[in-house]
Write a protein that holds these residues in place. Structure first.
Motif, PDB file in Angstrom:
ATOM      1  N   ALA A   1       0.832  -1.197   0.000  1.00 21.01           N
ATOM      2  CA  ALA A   1       0.000   0.000   0.000  1.00 21.01           C
ATOM      3  C   ALA A   1       0.871   1.253   0.000  1.00 21.01           C
ATOM      4  O   ALA A   1       1.912   1.293   0.650  1.00 21.01           O
ATOM      5  N   THR A   2       0.431   2.222  -0.763  1.00 25.77           N
ATOM      6  CA  THR A   2       1.141   3.499  -0.797  1.00 25.77           C
ATOM      7  C   THR A   2       0.152   4.611  -0.479  1.00 25.77           C
ATOM      8  O   THR A   2      -1.067   4.399  -0.498  1.00 25.77           O
ATOM      9  N   LEU A   3       0.683   5.784  -0.196  1.00 32.14           N
ATOM     10  CA  LEU A   3      -0.191   6.927   0.076  1.00 32.14           C
ATOM     11  C   LEU A   3      -1.035   7.255  -1.149  1.00 32.14           C
ATOM     12  O   LEU A   3      -2.185   7.684  -1.029  1.00 32.14           O
ATOM     13  N   ARG A   4      -0.457   7.035  -2.330  1.00 33.02           N
ATOM     14  CA  ARG A   4      -1.193   7.303  -3.573  1.00 33.02           C
ATOM     15  C   ARG A   4      -2.404   6.370  -3.672  1.00 33.02           C
ATOM     16  O   ARG A   4      -3.505   6.810  -4.015  1.00 33.02           O
ATOM     17  N   ASN A   5      -2.200   5.083  -3.370  1.00 38.12           N
ATOM     18  CA  ASN A   5      -3.318   4.128  -3.381  1.00 38.12           C
ATOM     19  C   ASN A   5      -4.385   4.523  -2.368  1.00 38.12           C
ATOM     20  O   ASN A   5      -5.582   4.406  -2.632  1.00 38.12           O
ATOM     21  N   LEU A   6      -3.923   4.979  -1.202  1.00 39.07           N
ATOM     22  CA  LEU A   6      -4.859   5.397  -0.162  1.00 39.07           C
ATOM     23  C   LEU A   6      -5.693   6.578  -0.642  1.00 39.07           C
ATOM     24  O   LEU A   6      -6.910   6.611  -0.439  1.00 39.07           O
ATOM     25  N   LYS A   7      -5.044   7.514  -1.289  1.00 39.95           N
ATOM     26  CA  LYS A   7      -5.751   8.699  -1.795  1.00 39.95           C
ATOM     27  C   LYS A   7      -6.788   8.296  -2.850  1.00 39.95           C
ATOM     28  O   LYS A   7      -7.908   8.811  -2.864  1.00 39.95           O
TER      29      LYS A   7
ATOM     30  N   ASP B   1     -11.849  -2.007   1.146  1.00 45.60           N
ATOM     31  CA  ASP B   1     -10.545  -1.782   0.512  1.00 45.60           C
ATOM     32  C   ASP B   1      -9.796  -0.640   1.186  1.00 45.60           C
ATOM     33  O   ASP B   1      -8.599  -0.731   1.441  1.00 45.60           O
ATOM     34  N   LEU B   2     -10.527   0.436   1.460  1.00 41.95           N
ATOM     35  CA  LEU B   2      -9.914   1.606   2.091  1.00 41.95           C
ATOM     36  C   LEU B   2      -9.385   1.252   3.481  1.00 41.95           C
ATOM     37  O   LEU B   2      -8.260   1.618   3.838  1.00 41.95           O
ATOM     38  N   LYS B   3     -10.183   0.530   4.253  1.00 41.92           N
ATOM     39  CA  LYS B   3      -9.753   0.141   5.607  1.00 41.92           C
ATOM     40  C   LYS B   3      -8.511  -0.746   5.560  1.00 41.92           C
ATOM     41  O   LYS B   3      -7.595  -0.584   6.357  1.00 41.92           O
ATOM     42  N   ALA B   4      -8.492  -1.689   4.617  1.00 41.62           N
ATOM     43  CA  ALA B   4      -7.343  -2.595   4.492  1.00 41.62           C
ATOM     44  C   ALA B   4      -6.080  -1.820   4.122  1.00 41.62           C
ATOM     45  O   ALA B   4      -5.006  -2.041   4.700  1.00 41.62           O
ATOM     46  N   THR B   5      -6.205  -0.904   3.179  1.00 39.95           N
ATOM     47  CA  THR B   5      -5.057  -0.105   2.758  1.00 39.95           C
ATOM     48  C   THR B   5      -4.566   0.776   3.902  1.00 39.95           C
ATOM     49  O   THR B   5      -3.361   0.898   4.133  1.00 39.95           O
ATOM     50  N   LEU B   6      -5.494   1.377   4.623  1.00 40.17           N
ATOM     51  CA  LEU B   6      -5.135   2.234   5.752  1.00 40.17           C
ATOM     52  C   LEU B   6      -4.423   1.419   6.840  1.00 40.17           C
ATOM     53  O   LEU B   6      -3.392   1.866   7.373  1.00 40.17           O
ATOM     54  N   ALA B   7      -4.921   0.237   7.136  1.00 43.46           N
ATOM     55  CA  ALA B   7      -4.288  -0.611   8.150  1.00 43.46           C
ATOM     56  C   ALA B   7      -2.874  -0.993   7.722  1.00 43.46           C
ATOM     57  O   ALA B   7      -1.943  -0.974   8.535  1.00 43.46           O
ATOM     58  N   GLU B   8      -2.711  -1.298   6.454  1.00 38.79           N
ATOM     59  CA  GLU B   8      -1.395  -1.666   5.931  1.00 38.79           C
ATOM     60  C   GLU B   8      -0.414  -0.500   6.042  1.00 38.79           C
ATOM     61  O   GLU B   8       0.746  -0.679   6.422  1.00 38.79           O
ATOM     62  N   LEU B   9      -0.887   0.688   5.745  1.00 36.21           N
ATOM     63  CA  LEU B   9      -0.024   1.870   5.846  1.00 36.21           C
ATOM     64  C   LEU B   9       0.337   2.180   7.291  1.00 36.21           C
ATOM     65  O   LEU B   9       1.457   2.597   7.584  1.00 36.21           O
TER      66      LEU B   9
ATOM     67  N   GLU C   1       0.631   0.007   9.662  1.00 33.76           N
ATOM     68  CA  GLU C   1       1.609  -1.000  10.087  1.00 33.76           C
ATOM     69  C   GLU C   1       3.016  -0.625   9.647  1.00 33.76           C
ATOM     70  O   GLU C   1       3.987  -0.860  10.356  1.00 33.76           O
ATOM     71  N   SER C   2       3.117  -0.032   8.457  1.00 38.82           N
ATOM     72  CA  SER C   2       4.439   0.339   7.941  1.00 38.82           C
ATOM     73  C   SER C   2       4.870   1.725   8.437  1.00 38.82           C
ATOM     74  O   SER C   2       5.880   2.264   7.994  1.00 38.82           O
ATOM     75  N   ASN C   3       4.075   2.302   9.348  1.00 39.81           N
ATOM     76  CA  ASN C   3       4.372   3.595   9.969  1.00 39.81           C
ATOM     77  C   ASN C   3       4.514   4.751   8.973  1.00 39.81           C
ATOM     78  O   ASN C   3       5.261   5.688   9.206  1.00 39.81           O
ATOM     79  N   ASP C   4       3.805   4.679   7.860  1.00 41.87           N
ATOM     80  CA  ASP C   4       3.783   5.810   6.927  1.00 41.87           C
ATOM     81  C   ASP C   4       2.955   6.927   7.541  1.00 41.87           C
ATOM     82  O   ASP C   4       2.048   6.696   8.325  1.00 41.87           O
ATOM     83  N   GLN C   5       3.295   8.151   7.150  1.00 40.01           N
ATOM     84  CA  GLN C   5       2.556   9.301   7.659  1.00 40.01           C
ATOM     85  C   GLN C   5       2.242  10.232   6.503  1.00 40.01           C
ATOM     86  O   GLN C   5       2.932  10.250   5.491  1.00 40.01           O
ATOM     87  N   GLY C   6       1.190  11.020   6.684  1.00 41.16           N
ATOM     88  CA  GLY C   6       0.809  11.985   5.667  1.00 41.16           C
ATOM     89  C   GLY C   6      -0.608  12.466   5.908  1.00 41.16           C
ATOM     90  O   GLY C   6      -1.367  11.875   6.677  1.00 41.16           O
ATOM     91  N   ALA C   7      -0.937  13.542   5.224  1.00 37.90           N
ATOM     92  CA  ALA C   7      -2.275  14.118   5.360  1.00 37.90           C
ATOM     93  C   ALA C   7      -3.337  13.153   4.833  1.00 37.90           C
ATOM     94  O   ALA C   7      -4.486  13.195   5.269  1.00 37.90           O
ATOM     95  N   GLU C   8      -2.941  12.274   3.909  1.00 35.15           N
ATOM     96  CA  GLU C   8      -3.883  11.325   3.315  1.00 35.15           C
ATOM     97  C   GLU C   8      -4.463  10.377   4.358  1.00 35.15           C
ATOM     98  O   GLU C   8      -5.616   9.958   4.255  1.00 35.15           O
ATOM     99  N   ILE C   9      -3.678  10.048   5.374  1.00 28.37           N
ATOM    100  CA  ILE C   9      -4.143   9.123   6.408  1.00 28.37           C
ATOM    101  C   ILE C   9      -5.279   9.754   7.205  1.00 28.37           C
ATOM    102  O   ILE C   9      -6.304   9.117   7.456  1.00 28.37           O
TER     103      ILE C   9
END
Length: 112
Positions: A2-8, A75-83, A85-93
């Motif tokens: 999962a990436t921030l782009r996918n989350l967006k 799908d959104l919840k799964a992607t958010l959970a994955e991000l 877990e990998s400790n990504d940060q950003g306004a998208e979260i």
């Protein structure tokens, strides 16, 4: 992965489907009022039948939209959970979390 782009993208998808759902619900109300008005005025049976078909088609779209919204939300919840877990940060979260809260208020009343 999962990436921030996918989350967006998934966040935007949920927002679009909510907008679509509200649009279909308004259309059903409008078409139902139009059908009732035609019945009251004693419209031509053929025209009335056509209007009832239009109303039926609009009503069929609402459950379809709900199913698509539930899928997009999962799908959104799964992607958010994955991000997370990998400790990504950003306004998208933060945006995704607020979208999830908004979508859940739309989805929950139909499940009861």
């Amino acid at each position: 992965m999962a990436t921030l782009r996918n989350l967006k993208i998934k966040t935007s998808t949920c927002k679009r489907i909510v907008k679509e759902l509200r649009s279909y619900e308004k259309e059903v109300e409008k078409e139902a009022a139009k059908t009732a008005d035609m019945k009251e005025k004693g419209a031509d049976p053929y025209d009335l039948k056509q209007q009832e078909n239009v109303l039926a088609e609009s009503r069929m779209m609402v459950p379809d939209c709900h199913k698509r919204l539930e899928t997009a939300l999962a799908d959104l919840k799964a992607t958010l959970a994955e991000l997370k877990e990998s400790n990504d940060q950003g306004a998208e979260i933060g945006e995704a979390e607020s979208t999830i809260a908004e979508v859940e208020t739309v989805v929950k009343p139909t499940e009861e």
